[in-house]
Design a protein around this motif. Structure first.
Motif, PDB file in Angstrom:
ATOM      1  N   LEU A  20      49.856  72.617  51.596  1.00  0.00           N
ATOM      2  CA  LEU A  20      49.252  71.397  52.133  1.00  0.00           C
ATOM      3  C   LEU A  20      49.670  71.181  53.586  1.00  0.00           C
ATOM      4  O   LEU A  20      48.831  70.874  54.440  1.00  0.00           O
ATOM      5  N   ALA A  21      50.938  71.376  53.879  1.00  0.00           N
ATOM      6  CA  ALA A  21      51.431  71.208  55.250  1.00  0.00           C
ATOM      7  C   ALA A  21      50.726  72.182  56.200  1.00  0.00           C
ATOM      8  O   ALA A  21      50.366  71.811  57.325  1.00  0.00           O
ATOM      9  N   GLU A  22      50.508  73.412  55.740  1.00  0.00           N
ATOM     10  CA  GLU A  22      49.787  74.394  56.556  1.00  0.00           C
ATOM     11  C   GLU A  22      48.354  73.939  56.817  1.00  0.00           C
ATOM     12  O   GLU A  22      47.848  74.077  57.932  1.00  0.00           O
ATOM     13  N   GLN A  23      47.714  73.410  55.786  1.00  0.00           N
ATOM     14  CA  GLN A  23      46.340  72.916  55.927  1.00  0.00           C
ATOM     15  C   GLN A  23      46.271  71.788  56.959  1.00  0.00           C
ATOM     16  O   GLN A  23      45.379  71.761  57.801  1.00  0.00           O
ATOM     17  N   LEU A  24      47.223  70.867  56.877  1.00  0.00           N
ATOM     18  CA  LEU A  24      47.239  69.744  57.814  1.00  0.00           C
ATOM     19  C   LEU A  24      47.484  70.227  59.241  1.00  0.00           C
ATOM     20  O   LEU A  24      46.832  69.767  60.179  1.00  0.00           O
ATOM     21  N   ASP A  26      46.873  73.291  60.450  1.00  0.00           N
ATOM     22  CA  ASP A  26      45.700  74.046  60.906  1.00  0.00           C
ATOM     23  C   ASP A  26      44.555  73.129  61.318  1.00  0.00           C
ATOM     24  O   ASP A  26      43.808  73.432  62.244  1.00  0.00           O
ATOM     25  N   ARG A  27      44.429  72.006  60.623  1.00  0.00           N
ATOM     26  CA  ARG A  27      43.335  71.065  60.898  1.00  0.00           C
ATOM     27  C   ARG A  27      43.741  69.975  61.890  1.00  0.00           C
ATOM     28  O   ARG A  27      42.967  69.081  62.182  1.00  0.00           O
ATOM     29  N   GLN A  28      44.985  70.048  62.335  1.00  0.00           N
ATOM     30  CA  GLN A  28      45.538  69.088  63.299  1.00  0.00           C
ATOM     31  C   GLN A  28      45.397  67.646  62.803  1.00  0.00           C
ATOM     32  O   GLN A  28      44.965  66.753  63.537  1.00  0.00           O
ATOM     33  N   ILE A  29      45.806  67.437  61.554  1.00  0.00           N
ATOM     34  CA  ILE A  29      45.784  66.110  60.944  1.00  0.00           C
ATOM     35  C   ILE A  29      47.228  65.626  60.830  1.00  0.00           C
ATOM     36  O   ILE A  29      48.090  66.344  60.314  1.00  0.00           O
ATOM     37  N   LEU A  63      42.753  65.878  46.955  1.00  0.00           N
ATOM     38  CA  LEU A  63      42.886  66.956  47.943  1.00  0.00           C
ATOM     39  C   LEU A  63      41.603  67.774  48.027  1.00  0.00           C
ATOM     40  O   LEU A  63      41.190  68.185  49.111  1.00  0.00           O
ATOM     41  N   GLU A  64      40.992  68.013  46.866  1.00  0.00           N
ATOM     42  CA  GLU A  64      39.725  68.746  46.855  1.00  0.00           C
ATOM     43  C   GLU A  64      38.668  67.996  47.665  1.00  0.00           C
ATOM     44  O   GLU A  64      37.962  68.589  48.485  1.00  0.00           O
ATOM     45  N   LYS A  65      38.573  66.700  47.455  1.00  0.00           N
ATOM     46  CA  LYS A  65      37.579  65.897  48.178  1.00  0.00           C
ATOM     47  C   LYS A  65      37.848  65.881  49.682  1.00  0.00           C
ATOM     48  O   LYS A  65      36.926  65.932  50.487  1.00  0.00           O
ATOM     49  N   LEU A  66      39.117  65.798  50.054  1.00  0.00           N
ATOM     50  CA  LEU A  66      39.462  65.666  51.469  1.00  0.00           C
ATOM     51  C   LEU A  66      39.492  66.993  52.226  1.00  0.00           C
ATOM     52  O   LEU A  66      39.178  67.036  53.411  1.00  0.00           O
ATOM     53  N   LEU A  67      39.901  68.059  51.536  1.00  0.00           N
ATOM     54  CA  LEU A  67      40.084  69.347  52.222  1.00  0.00           C
ATOM     55  C   LEU A  67      39.071  70.415  51.826  1.00  0.00           C
ATOM     56  O   LEU A  67      38.987  71.462  52.464  1.00  0.00           O
ATOM     57  N   GLY A  68      38.357  70.174  50.719  1.00  0.00           N
ATOM     58  CA  GLY A  68      37.394  71.169  50.262  1.00  0.00           C
ATOM     59  C   GLY A  68      38.023  72.341  49.524  1.00  0.00           C
ATOM     60  O   GLY A  68      37.363  73.336  49.260  1.00  0.00           O
ATOM     61  N   VAL A  69      39.294  72.225  49.196  1.00  0.00           N
ATOM     62  CA  VAL A  69      40.006  73.260  48.442  1.00  0.00           C
ATOM     63  C   VAL A  69      40.029  72.797  46.981  1.00  0.00           C
ATOM     64  O   VAL A  69      40.462  71.681  46.698  1.00  0.00           O
ATOM     65  N   PRO A  70      39.558  73.631  46.042  1.00  0.00           N
ATOM     66  CA  PRO A  70      39.414  73.196  44.653  1.00  0.00           C
ATOM     67  C   PRO A  70      40.682  72.583  44.048  1.00  0.00           C
ATOM     68  O   PRO A  70      41.803  73.064  44.286  1.00  0.00           O
ATOM     69  N   ALA A  71      40.473  71.543  43.253  1.00  0.00           N
ATOM     70  CA  ALA A  71      41.581  70.858  42.583  1.00  0.00           C
ATOM     71  C   ALA A  71      42.372  71.835  41.716  1.00  0.00           C
ATOM     72  O   ALA A  71      43.605  71.741  41.633  1.00  0.00           O
ATOM     73  N   GLN A  72      41.694  72.769  41.083  1.00  0.00           N
ATOM     74  CA  GLN A  72      42.375  73.735  40.222  1.00  0.00           C
ATOM     75  C   GLN A  72      43.362  74.583  41.018  1.00  0.00           C
ATOM     76  O   GLN A  72      44.424  74.950  40.517  1.00  0.00           O
TER      77      GLN A  72
END
Length: 94
Positions: A20-24, A26-29, A63-72
């Motif tokens: 999650l930290a990497e995603q944030l 990378d997306r500069q959030i 997280l799926e809704k916000l990042l587009g990465v599946p909940a599973q």
């Protein structure tokens, strides 16, 4: 922010918050912005990233809704992390 990676000679437990930290990053959030979107406090988000609290199914769905990465995907990361932590802790107690 550092995540709580636990390891021994045989296992490595990486919390889903590391991804999650990497995603944030990378997306500069920012944490504050993402905590607002996730409808949680910054403290709760930081604890999640560090692996101090479990990633719930509800949060996986958010997280799926916000990042587009599946909940599973998020749920599987959490399950794997907790399993590895248990294995590490069992080996320590031997």
């Amino acid at each position: 922010m550092k995540t709580l990676v636990k390891k021994n000679k045989k296992y490595v437990a990486i919390p889903p918050g590391a991804t999650l930290a990497e995603q944030l990053q990378d997306r500069q959030i920012t944490f504050k912005d993402f905590a607002d979107r996730l409808e949680c406090s910054e403290i709760e988000l930081k604890k999640l990233i560090k692996g101090e609290i479990e990633l719930s199914e509800k949060m996986s769905t958010q997280l799926e809704k916000l990042l587009g990465v599946p909940a599973q995907f998020w749920s599987n990361l959490e399950i794997n992390y907790r399993e590895k932590l248990n294995l590490i802790n069992r080996q320590k107690s031997r």
